[in-house]
Design a protein around this motif. Sequence first.
Motif, PDB file in Angstrom:
ATOM      1  N   THR A   1       0.125   4.305   0.640  1.00 18.21           N
ATOM      2  CA  THR A   1      -0.109   5.251   1.753  1.00 18.21           C
ATOM      3  C   THR A   1       0.653   4.796   2.988  1.00 18.21           C
ATOM      4  O   THR A   1       1.326   5.584   3.640  1.00 18.21           O
ATOM      5  CB  THR A   1      -1.610   5.328   2.098  1.00 18.21           C
ATOM      6  OG1 THR A   1      -2.121   4.001   2.245  1.00 18.21           O
ATOM      7  CG2 THR A   1      -2.393   6.065   1.047  1.00 18.21           C
ATOM      8  N   THR A   2       0.557   3.498   3.272  1.00 17.76           N
ATOM      9  CA  THR A   2       1.256   3.014   4.465  1.00 17.76           C
ATOM     10  C   THR A   2       2.773   2.972   4.222  1.00 17.76           C
ATOM     11  O   THR A   2       3.550   3.208   5.140  1.00 17.76           O
ATOM     12  CB  THR A   2       0.715   1.639   4.908  1.00 17.76           C
ATOM     13  OG1 THR A   2       0.735   0.764   3.797  1.00 17.76           O
ATOM     14  CG2 THR A   2      -0.703   1.733   5.399  1.00 17.76           C
TER      15      THR A   2
ATOM     16  N   SER B   1       0.842  -1.206   0.000  1.00 15.94           N
ATOM     17  CA  SER B   1       0.000   0.000   0.000  1.00 15.94           C
ATOM     18  C   SER B   1       0.876   1.254   0.000  1.00 15.94           C
ATOM     19  O   SER B   1       1.690   1.438   0.907  1.00 15.94           O
ATOM     20  CB  SER B   1      -0.883  -0.004   1.250  1.00 15.94           C
ATOM     21  OG  SER B   1      -1.288   1.312   1.552  1.00 15.94           O
TER      22      SER B   1
ATOM     23  N   GLY C   1      -4.133   8.660   6.326  1.00 17.20           N
ATOM     24  CA  GLY C   1      -5.458   9.152   6.710  1.00 17.20           C
ATOM     25  C   GLY C   1      -5.822   8.693   8.097  1.00 17.20           C
ATOM     26  O   GLY C   1      -6.493   7.673   8.269  1.00 17.20           O
TER      27      GLY C   1
ATOM     28  N   ARG D   1      -1.341  13.933  -2.562  1.00 23.99           N
ATOM     29  CA  ARG D   1      -2.425  14.042  -1.593  1.00 23.99           C
ATOM     30  C   ARG D   1      -1.880  14.505  -0.253  1.00 23.99           C
ATOM     31  O   ARG D   1      -0.877  13.977   0.235  1.00 23.99           O
ATOM     32  CB  ARG D   1      -3.107  12.685  -1.395  1.00 23.99           C
ATOM     33  CG  ARG D   1      -4.319  12.767  -0.467  1.00 23.99           C
ATOM     34  CD  ARG D   1      -4.824  11.389  -0.059  1.00 23.99           C
ATOM     35  NE  ARG D   1      -4.004  10.797   0.995  1.00 23.99           N
ATOM     36  CZ  ARG D   1      -4.307   9.664   1.637  1.00 23.99           C
ATOM     37  NH1 ARG D   1      -5.387   8.995   1.301  1.00 23.99           N
ATOM     38  NH2 ARG D   1      -3.513   9.193   2.588  1.00 23.99           N
TER      39      ARG D   1
ATOM     40  N   SER E   1       0.823  12.008   5.258  1.00 25.42           N
ATOM     41  CA  SER E   1       0.659  10.949   4.254  1.00 25.42           C
ATOM     42  C   SER E   1      -0.463   9.976   4.591  1.00 25.42           C
ATOM     43  O   SER E   1      -1.085   9.423   3.684  1.00 25.42           O
ATOM     44  CB  SER E   1       1.974  10.182   4.078  1.00 25.42           C
ATOM     45  OG  SER E   1       2.462   9.758   5.325  1.00 25.42           O
TER      46      SER E   1
ATOM     47  N   TYR F   1      -8.852  14.838   3.157  1.00 28.28           N
ATOM     48  CA  TYR F   1      -7.775  14.818   2.180  1.00 28.28           C
ATOM     49  C   TYR F   1      -7.948  15.946   1.189  1.00 28.28           C
ATOM     50  O   TYR F   1      -9.065  16.362   0.891  1.00 28.28           O
ATOM     51  CB  TYR F   1      -7.782  13.504   1.388  1.00 28.28           C
ATOM     52  CG  TYR F   1      -7.777  12.284   2.243  1.00 28.28           C
ATOM     53  CD1 TYR F   1      -6.636  11.906   2.949  1.00 28.28           C
ATOM     54  CD2 TYR F   1      -8.923  11.502   2.370  1.00 28.28           C
ATOM     55  CE1 TYR F   1      -6.637  10.775   3.743  1.00 28.28           C
ATOM     56  CE2 TYR F   1      -8.934  10.369   3.161  1.00 28.28           C
ATOM     57  CZ  TYR F   1      -7.792  10.008   3.845  1.00 28.28           C
ATOM     58  OH  TYR F   1      -7.789   8.893   4.643  1.00 28.28           O
TER      59      TYR F   1
HETATM   60  N1  GLU Z   1      -7.194   4.867   4.371  1.00 26.66           N
HETATM   61  C1  GLU Z   1      -6.130   5.641   4.923  1.00 26.66           C
HETATM   62  C2  GLU Z   1      -5.358   6.384   3.844  1.00 26.66           C
HETATM   63  O1  GLU Z   1      -5.755   6.422   2.712  1.00 26.66           O
HETATM   64  C3  GLU Z   1      -5.273   4.796   5.826  1.00 26.66           C
HETATM   65  C4  GLU Z   1      -4.139   4.043   5.203  1.00 26.66           C
HETATM   66  C5  GLU Z   1      -4.600   3.023   4.242  1.00 26.66           C
HETATM   67  O2  GLU Z   1      -5.082   1.994   4.676  1.00 26.66           O
HETATM   68  O3  GLU Z   1      -4.521   3.331   3.041  1.00 26.66           O
HETATM   69  O4  GLU Z   1      -4.381   6.990   4.155  1.00 26.66           O
END
Ligand code: GLU
Length: 391
Positions: free
Chosen positions: A17-18, A15, A40, A369, A38, A326
């Motif tokens: 984002t993580t 992922s 959410g 973002r 970075s 966001y």
């Molecule tokens: N949904 C949130 C984000 O977009 C948390 C991280 C993830 O699981 O993507 O940042």
Amino acid sequence: MSQHLSQALQRIEASPTTAMTDRASRLREQGRDIISLSVGEPDFDTPPHVIKAAKDALDAGDTRYTPVTGTARLKEAAALHFNRDLGIETNPSQVIVTAGGKQAIFEALAATISAGDEAIVPSPWWVSYLQMVRFCGGTVVPLRTAPANGYRFQPSELEALITPRTNWLLLNSPGNPTGAVYPAEMLRGIGEVLRRHPQVLVMSDDIYAPLRYCDAPHATLAVECPDLAERIITVSGVSKSHAMTGFRIGVATGPEWLISAMGRLQSNSSGNPASISQAAAVAAFEGPQDFLGPWREAFRRRRDIVVKRINGIEGLSTTVPDGAFYCLVDAAPLMDRFGGDDGKLALHLLDHGVATVAASAFGGRDGFRISFTADEAVLAEALDRIEKALK
Ligand code: GLU
């Protein structure tokens, strides 16, 4: 050793984002001054009554397996939440409790996607929709949206992409990363298209529903088109609305055939969600909700600050997000400096002390973002750094 990896795993990446958030944390551990915008994740404290419920559950010895798809108590509380907050009339037998909304989405897709199936996903999309569909052997068909139409698609654009292999439409309102909100009449128009294509299931990811900044009440497909209920799964949770990301509790409601299929998968994978977290989530859904008003106001003020500052920086622009937390920034006029690669742009911003996520990770392009989950002073500093980095 990558020859050991399955074909399914080889189709996906971690992922983004993580990954960016982990990278920012590592830099911080090395002593770098990084503002992380970075991920959410609300920066507010989890409400005290939720913390107390978790402690009480521990003290009461609530430390064992629960039913795989969640305790009866939490399913009742989740049904109350779906009814009170989203307007969806449901009952506990149509609710599943999962380890975050992410698991509910994954299970629904994994239970229904076969090789060659197509999922229509409005883009820009949340990063993991793409990875999950791919992992399951399906293909994502992007339904492109643009700032000019508020990042919303028209029903005719959806219909043009539907084929006999389409078996999912993934809706997310308010949306990550755009903040776009679909009003009721647009959802009814989408419903009209779906009635002509009975092979299409719909994921309504409503996790950001409590965080809206527009006046209209939240609208969701299950309410606007109740005749399609056998094909709609609605996902929610406590992570975003109650600042409980670490508890890992998501809830979903939908037709019994799909909820039980998801449960079959869950019983053979993660098993039940954490017992303590479930007890905390009961308190979240059933306890006072009055903290939400001030949180929403704080997010709205931050949104306004971020939008104004971004639109004042040469080469950057953004729309005004109506929900979620966001802001998707367009940096197209500056992309030559980064060889057209917004991943490089995000790394450049990181070098200047701000972690963001490249728009391309969301199926977008030429931008990044920002998650406005930091207080106003921190956001102001982050925006100063972004401005300086792009001078
Ligand atoms: N949904 C949130 C984000 O977009 C948390 C991280 C993830 O699981 O993507 O940042």
